[in-house]
Write a protein that holds these residues in place. Structure first.
Motif: not given
Length: 252
Positions: A178-190, A192-196
């Motif tokens: 859904g509309g979860g694009q703003d979790y990308i920074e959290l993914a990068a911090q942890q 992750c190589d990619a975020f969807i």
């Protein structure tokens, strides 16, 4: 089954009381007392309501229902026509938003993982057992182009792929349907190589490039198509309901 008994069954499975949401979860519009036939779909739009009427359904079960936080309270215009159609035809409307996103069996995030070959590791929101965003790993590292092709094949929709400057392979992936694009920074911090996610914002492009993480906008509707479908299948298997999933086309 009684319409309120059905709500109790769904609430027991999805535990909406455990998560703060932007809308009421459960029975949003009351219809006929006895429920046998249920139509499932992503959003309670007029087209889906019309199909439920055509199918002579007793209930409509969706991910996106009505009465969102911040929307006008008045029942008029489009909102009036939708609710009027449900009431006149005795169709119960059940909606589950975030509880359906995070469920570990029929949830949107879990269903997306199954289709993309992702093994779930945990939640991106550390310390939150019902994290809306999660992460996991692919069995083997692949290129961004190959992963984009896998997403397109699984969801029947070409994703928008924002690639970082480096050509690194993708192994660890974070995602939120859904509309979860703003979790990308959290993914990068942890790490992750990619975020969807489903949607993309203007700022997401710069975030992905500057943090060196692949981003895939795979469609809000496309990434959330399978949770409510799985929920309906569970109801059919466990409680014997006549279930029909109807996918109303939505390119977003």
């Amino acid at each position: 089954m009684n319409n309120f008994a059905l709500e109790a069954v769904l609430n027991e499975l999805l535990s909406p009381h455990l998560i703060k949401d932007y809308c009421p979860n459960g029975l949003q519009v009351e219809g006929k007392t006895e429920v046998k036939k249920i139509i499932t779909g992503v959003t309670a739009c007029q087209a889906l309501i019309d199909r439920a009427i055509e199918e002579k359904a007793d209930a409509l079960l969706v991910h996106h229902g009505f009465f969102w936080k911040g929307e006008p309270a008045e029942i008029r215009g489009m909102k009036y026509r939708r609710i009027k159609a449900l009431i006149e035809n005795g169709i119960n409307l059940y909606a589950y938003h975030l509880p359906l996103d995070v469920h570990t069996q029929v949830g949107n995030n879990v269903q997306l993982a199954q289709r993309l070959g992702l093994d779930i590791t945990g939640g991106l929101e550390l310390g939150n057992p019902r994290s809306v965003a999660i992460y996991g790993e692919l069995e083997q590292a692949i290129s961004g182009e190959d992963f984009a092709a896998r997403i397109a094949m699984a969801l029947q929709r070409e994703p928008l792929h924002i690639a970082p400057n480096s050509p690194d392979l993708i192994k660890k992936v974070g995602w939120c349907t859904g509309g979860g694009q703003d979790y990308i920074e959290l993914a990068a911090q942890q790490g992750c190589d990619a975020f969807i996610s489903g949607e993309v914002s203007e700022r997401t492009t710069h975030t992905a490039r500057e943090l060196g993480i692949h981003y895939f906008a795979a469609g809000h509707h496309a990434t959330e198509r399978y949770g409510v479908k799985a929920l309906g299948e569970w109801l059919a298997q466990e409680h014997g309901f006549d279930i029909n999933f109807i996918d109303i086309d939505n390119p977003v």
